[in-house]
Write a protein that holds these residues in place. Structure first.
Motif, short mmCIF file in Angstrom:
data_model
loop_
_atom_site.label_atom_id
_atom_site.label_comp_id
_atom_site.label_asym_id
_atom_site.label_seq_id
_atom_site.Cartn_x
_atom_site.Cartn_y
_atom_site.Cartn_z
N ARG A 15 0.80 -1.23 0.00
CA ARG A 15 0.00 0.00 0.00
C ARG A 15 0.83 1.27 0.00
N THR A 16 2.13 1.17 -0.14
CA THR A 16 3.08 2.29 -0.15
C THR A 16 3.00 3.09 1.16
N THR A 17 2.98 4.41 1.12
CA THR A 17 3.10 5.22 2.34
C THR A 17 1.86 5.09 3.21
N LEU A 18 2.11 4.73 4.49
CA LEU A 18 1.04 4.64 5.48
C LEU A 18 1.11 5.78 6.49
N ALA A 19 2.28 6.38 6.65
CA ALA A 19 2.43 7.58 7.49
C ALA A 19 3.74 8.25 7.12
N TYR A 20 3.67 9.55 6.86
CA TYR A 20 4.89 10.33 6.64
C TYR A 20 5.49 10.72 8.00
N ILE A 21 6.71 11.24 7.95
CA ILE A 21 7.34 11.74 9.18
C ILE A 21 6.40 12.75 9.84
N GLY A 22 6.23 12.60 11.16
CA GLY A 22 5.43 13.54 11.92
C GLY A 22 3.94 13.25 11.93
N GLN A 23 3.53 12.10 11.41
CA GLN A 23 2.10 11.80 11.33
C GLN A 23 1.70 10.62 12.21
N LYS A 24 0.57 10.78 12.89
CA LYS A 24 -0.14 9.67 13.51
C LYS A 24 -1.35 9.42 12.62
N THR A 25 -1.46 8.20 12.10
CA THR A 25 -2.49 7.93 11.10
C THR A 25 -3.35 6.73 11.47
N LYS A 26 -4.52 6.71 10.86
CA LYS A 26 -5.38 5.53 10.86
C LYS A 26 -5.50 5.09 9.41
N GLU B 16 -3.48 12.93 13.90
CA GLU B 16 -2.73 13.84 14.78
C GLU B 16 -1.38 14.15 14.14
N GLU B 17 -0.91 15.39 14.33
CA GLU B 17 0.44 15.76 13.92
C GLU B 17 1.35 15.58 15.13
N LEU B 18 2.44 14.84 14.96
CA LEU B 18 3.35 14.56 16.07
C LEU B 18 4.34 15.69 16.30
N GLY B 19 4.45 16.58 15.35
CA GLY B 19 5.38 17.70 15.46
C GLY B 19 5.67 18.27 14.10
N ASP B 20 6.49 19.33 14.07
CA ASP B 20 6.89 19.94 12.81
C ASP B 20 7.85 19.00 12.08
N ARG B 21 7.50 18.67 10.86
CA ARG B 21 8.27 17.66 10.13
C ARG B 21 9.73 18.06 9.96
N GLU B 22 9.99 19.29 9.58
CA GLU B 22 11.36 19.73 9.36
C GLU B 22 12.16 19.73 10.66
N GLU B 23 11.53 20.10 11.76
CA GLU B 23 12.22 20.06 13.05
C GLU B 23 12.50 18.63 13.47
N MET B 24 11.56 17.72 13.21
CA MET B 24 11.75 16.33 13.59
C MET B 24 12.90 15.69 12.82
N LYS B 25 13.10 16.09 11.58
CA LYS B 25 14.20 15.55 10.79
C LYS B 25 15.57 15.84 11.42
N LYS B 26 15.65 16.90 12.20
CA LYS B 26 16.92 17.31 12.80
C LYS B 26 17.41 16.35 13.88
N VAL B 27 16.56 15.45 14.34
CA VAL B 27 17.01 14.49 15.36
C VAL B 27 17.88 13.41 14.74
N VAL B 28 17.89 13.31 13.40
CA VAL B 28 18.66 12.27 12.72
C VAL B 28 20.07 12.79 12.43
N ASN B 29 21.08 12.01 12.78
CA ASN B 29 22.48 12.37 12.54
C ASN B 29 22.88 11.94 11.13
N SER B 30 23.22 12.90 10.29
CA SER B 30 23.59 12.59 8.91
C SER B 30 24.95 11.90 8.86
N ASN B 31 25.01 10.79 8.09
CA ASN B 31 26.24 10.03 7.90
C ASN B 31 26.92 9.69 9.23
#
Length: 265
Positions: free
Chosen positions: A151-162, A188-203
């Motif tokens: 079914r491909t995408t079931l929730a994008y970053i920052g999403q609580k979905t049904k 429900e929105e779990l937070g700002d998507r761009e801000e949430m991406k910052k928790v990930v350490n690149s490389n």
């Protein structure tokens, strides 16, 4: 998790022994500490499913998968580019309700993910079909819930979905638009998507934590809940299945996984 628990208890015991001024440790004391450590491990419940040195218990194409420096390494080179996605698949069972924890590091051009509650794809070796905790080097998708070959995408970053059922008439693709399931309902929105991406350490190293319990699926990256899916589509959801890690079609890349633990609930 097990190894950290042991270190903590042994460190605490060493400190206590030093404070008591004892130069030696009796057999009785040693047995007591071992019992405490074992009890704590049992409470924690996580089991290491990668030994750090071999691929025992895993099945993948050695063209793309190897062990190096204590990690499972997936790599695509100019000479080994893929025509489809490949997985290294855990052979220890088909978990239903569980928690999964691992550390990962991926190059900027990389695309990977952890599949779970998945099924083998007939006539395609090392292919899985099912839920995936997505991981990518550019950090556009890391932590989202993407269902491989379904079914491909079931929730994008920052999403609580049904996830609501749709009239499929035997063709899932008819209910997919822009690489997302039409039954995806954001509750429900779990937070700002761009801000949430910052928790990930690149490389660099990150922790992924998947919690699958009943029809609820949660993906955490470095302790942050990135996506939360409740799957209300009984015709298409899966309640147990294979676990594996992916190398994705695309340019040369490398992904590493280490400290891989599973706790069945």
């Amino acid at each position: 998790m097990k190894k950290y628990t042991q270190i903590a208890f042994l460190a605490a015991f060493s400190t206590l022994a030093f404070a008591c001024g004892s130069g030696e440790q009796s057999d009785t004391e040693t047995e007591s500490i071992a019992e405490v450590v074992q009890d704590q491990d049992d409470e924690d419940g996580f089991v290491q499913i990668f030994d750090g040195t071999t691929l025992n218990g895993w099945d993948g194409d050695p063209t793309y998968w190897r062990v190096e420096d204590g990690s499972i390494v997936g790599e695509i080179t100019e000479e080994t580019k893929l025509d489809r996605n490949h997985f290294i698949i855990w052979q220890g069972g088909q978990p239903g309700d569980f928690e999964f924890k691992a550390e990962f590091k991926i190059t900027e051009a990389g695309n990977s993910g952890v599949n779970y509650r998945s099924e083998m794809v007939e006539d395609l070796p090392f292919a899985l079909r099912g839920y995936q905790a997505d991981i990518d080097g550019k950090n556009n998708y890391t932590g989202q819930n993407y269902e491989e070959r379904k079914r491909t995408t079931l929730a994008y970053i920052g999403q609580k979905t049904k996830i609501n059922p749709q009239e499929t008439e035997g063709d899932l693709r008819s209910n997919i638009e822009r690489n997302a399931w039409l039954g995806l309902e954001v509750v429900e929105e779990l937070g700002d998507r761009e801000e949430m991406k910052k928790v990930v350490n690149s490389n660099d190293w990150n922790e992924i934590h998947i919690v699958a319990k009943g029809n609820r699926l949660q993906h955490y990256i470095n302790g942050t809940l990135m996506s939360d899916v409740t799957d209300e589509d009984p015709a298409n959801r899966s309640m147990k299945g294979y676990l594996g890690m992916q190398v994705h079609v695309g340019p040369p890349m490398q992904v590493e996984y280490r400290n891989i633990f599973l706790k069945e609930l």
